[in-house]
Motif scaffolding. Structure first.
Motif, PDB file in Angstrom:
ATOM      1  N   ALA A 210      72.274  61.157  24.374  1.00 20.98           N
ATOM      2  CA  ALA A 210      73.682  61.413  24.673  1.00 20.98           C
ATOM      3  C   ALA A 210      73.842  62.212  25.958  1.00 20.98           C
ATOM      4  CB  ALA A 210      74.330  62.169  23.503  1.00 20.98           C
ATOM      5  N   ASP A 211      74.956  61.981  26.654  1.00 19.53           N
ATOM      6  CA  ASP A 211      75.309  62.701  27.881  1.00 19.53           C
ATOM      7  C   ASP A 211      74.315  62.453  29.008  1.00 19.53           C
ATOM      8  OD1 ASP A 211      77.537  63.842  26.598  1.00 19.53           O
ATOM      9  OD2 ASP A 211      76.283  65.466  25.797  1.00 19.53           O
ATOM     10  N   THR A 212      73.675  61.289  29.009  1.00 18.33           N
ATOM     11  CA  THR A 212      72.799  60.869  30.107  1.00 18.33           C
ATOM     12  C   THR A 212      73.278  59.507  30.589  1.00 18.33           C
ATOM     13  OG1 THR A 212      71.199  59.806  28.627  1.00 18.33           O
ATOM     14  CG2 THR A 212      70.822  62.129  29.155  1.00 18.33           C
ATOM     15  N   PRO A 213      72.899  59.092  31.807  1.00 14.88           N
ATOM     16  CA  PRO A 213      73.319  57.780  32.318  1.00 14.88           C
ATOM     17  C   PRO A 213      72.994  56.662  31.331  1.00 14.88           C
ATOM     18  CG  PRO A 213      72.327  59.052  34.068  1.00 14.88           C
ATOM     19  CD  PRO A 213      72.123  59.846  32.826  1.00 14.88           C
ATOM     20  N   PHE A 216      69.574  54.839  31.316  1.00  6.09           N
ATOM     21  CA  PHE A 216      68.363  55.642  31.150  1.00  6.09           C
ATOM     22  C   PHE A 216      67.931  55.619  29.685  1.00  6.09           C
ATOM     23  CE2 PHE A 216      68.547  58.799  34.957  1.00  6.09           C
ATOM     24  CZ  PHE A 216      68.774  57.733  35.816  1.00  6.09           C
ATOM     25  N   TYR A 217      66.652  55.320  29.447  1.00  2.00           N
ATOM     26  CA  TYR A 217      66.057  55.378  28.122  1.00  2.00           C
ATOM     27  C   TYR A 217      64.852  56.306  28.197  1.00  2.00           C
ATOM     28  CZ  TYR A 217      68.976  51.348  27.033  1.00  2.00           C
ATOM     29  OH  TYR A 217      70.035  50.521  26.842  1.00  2.00           O
ATOM     30  N   PHE A 218      64.677  57.164  27.204  1.00  2.00           N
ATOM     31  CA  PHE A 218      63.690  58.222  27.299  1.00  2.00           C
ATOM     32  C   PHE A 218      62.603  58.071  26.236  1.00  2.00           C
ATOM     33  CE2 PHE A 218      67.658  59.763  28.986  1.00  2.00           C
ATOM     34  CZ  PHE A 218      67.287  60.368  30.180  1.00  2.00           C
ATOM     35  N   ASN A 225      64.198  66.185  29.094  1.00  2.00           N
ATOM     36  CA  ASN A 225      64.939  65.053  29.662  1.00  2.00           C
ATOM     37  C   ASN A 225      65.941  65.490  30.719  1.00  2.00           C
ATOM     38  OD1 ASN A 225      63.654  63.051  28.157  1.00  2.00           O
ATOM     39  ND2 ASN A 225      64.987  63.396  26.397  1.00  2.00           N
ATOM     40  N   VAL A 226      66.401  66.724  30.651  1.00  2.00           N
ATOM     41  CA  VAL A 226      67.363  67.227  31.634  1.00  2.00           C
ATOM     42  C   VAL A 226      66.725  67.238  33.017  1.00  2.00           C
ATOM     43  CG1 VAL A 226      68.740  69.215  32.356  1.00  2.00           C
ATOM     44  CG2 VAL A 226      68.597  68.589  29.933  1.00  2.00           C
ATOM     45  N   PHE A 227      65.488  67.736  33.094  1.00  2.00           N
ATOM     46  CA  PHE A 227      64.783  67.750  34.374  1.00  2.00           C
ATOM     47  C   PHE A 227      64.569  66.327  34.882  1.00  2.00           C
ATOM     48  CE2 PHE A 227      60.797  67.190  36.658  1.00  2.00           C
ATOM     49  CZ  PHE A 227      60.984  68.058  37.734  1.00  2.00           C
ATOM     50  N   ALA A 228      64.191  65.408  33.977  1.00  2.00           N
ATOM     51  CA  ALA A 228      63.928  64.030  34.378  1.00  2.00           C
ATOM     52  C   ALA A 228      65.188  63.377  34.945  1.00  2.00           C
ATOM     53  CB  ALA A 228      63.395  63.229  33.185  1.00  2.00           C
TER      54      ALA A 228
END
Length: 280
Positions: A210-213, A216-218, A225-228
């Motif tokens: 959540a709250d990522t582009p 993007f899949y992690f 993940n914030v740094f990535a």
């Protein structure tokens, strides 16, 4: 003398085995094998160059039986580090799983002939980091060991000479057996690697956060993940195309790998690995 200009930022002179920043004028030597591989990739920009061709181009025709896979990959890690030291932030290489390596399609490469050779000065020797980055050409770990192709016979006559010749023939037969056995082992290992690389890429173990582009899949094992996300956004990764980005980041390495997959064929992906500086 051939000169390659990369994105109007880096000059590569294969004959001199150096790369130079057009912005700062800083020059760095690179390994002979790395220079030969880089030249082959630049000459065939837009094509995927098979791993076997790169190994032979960089280390010679015996490379397939003498060069280790880690040493092969380390060559391109060293090239990436050298480019980064010159301030070149783009990812020059793209890996095609099971096929080989190519220059990324968005890289601009120009080839020209320049009679003014770019020489590496000896007034400013490489620092410790540079020496570790660029091992000496004569490092025996990267060279094929030499041996005589014949067995010299002492000056003898009669029975002694005949005995020596028989011993020599036996030695040659033993060498042939060793060579054949070694060839079988090498072929078996190469076949194993080939079969491994032929396996289809399955990007399991990646999730949306959540709250990522949205593209993007992690990796579920990621720790930060914030740094990535911040790092990749700075690298201009955007959700403006049909591409999806599968991201693995492990701060202990520290490396960040991105699989770039198209919508039409999600299993046919490019991969890019960024070597990151250790966090202090």
């Amino acid at each position: 003398m051939e000169v390659y200009i990369i994105d109007n930022l880096i000059v590569f002179v294969p004959e001199e085995k150096i790369i130079e920043s057009l912005k700062t004028g800083t020059k760095l030597p690179i390994q002979s094998a790395g220079a030969r591989c880089l030249k082959l990739l630049l000459e065939r920009q837009g094509e995927v160059v098979p791993q076997t061709e790169l190994m032979i181009a960089g280390w010679g025709k015996d490379a397939l039986s003498t060069l280790s896979i880690p040493a092969y990959y380390q060559c391109f890690v060293n090239l990436r580090k050298a480019l980064k030291r010159l301030g070149y932030e783009k990812e020059l290489f793209a890996t095609r799983r099971g096929r080989g390596l190519r220059i990324n399609t968005y890289i601009n490469v120009k080839k020209s002939n320049n009679d003014n050779k770019i020489a590496v000065t000896t007034d400013n020797p490489l620092d410790t980091d540079s020496q570790e980055l660029l091992p000496h050409e004569n490092d025996k770990r990267l060279l094929t060991p030499e041996r005589d192709d014949y067995l010299a016979l002492p000056e003898q006559s009669g029975a002694d000479t005949e005995t020596a010749m028989l011993e020599t023939d036996a030695g040659k037969k033993q060498w042939k057996f060793i060579v054949i056995f070694a060839a079988i082992v090498v072929l078996s290992v190469c076949l194993w690697f080939f079969l491994q690389y032929q396996k289809p890429l399955r990007l399991s173990g990646y999730v949306r956060v959540a709250d990522t582009p949205s593209c993007f899949y992690f990796n579920v094992k990621n720790k930060d993940n914030v740094f990535a996300v911040d790092y990749l956004v700075k690298k201009r990764y955007r959700c403006t195309t049909d591409e999806k980005y599968f991201i693995s980041y492990f701060s202990a390495s520290p490396r960040l790998t991105v699989f770039i997959c198209g919508k039409a064929n999600p299993l046919n992906c490019d991969s890019v690995t960024y070597v990151l500086a250790q966090k202090k």
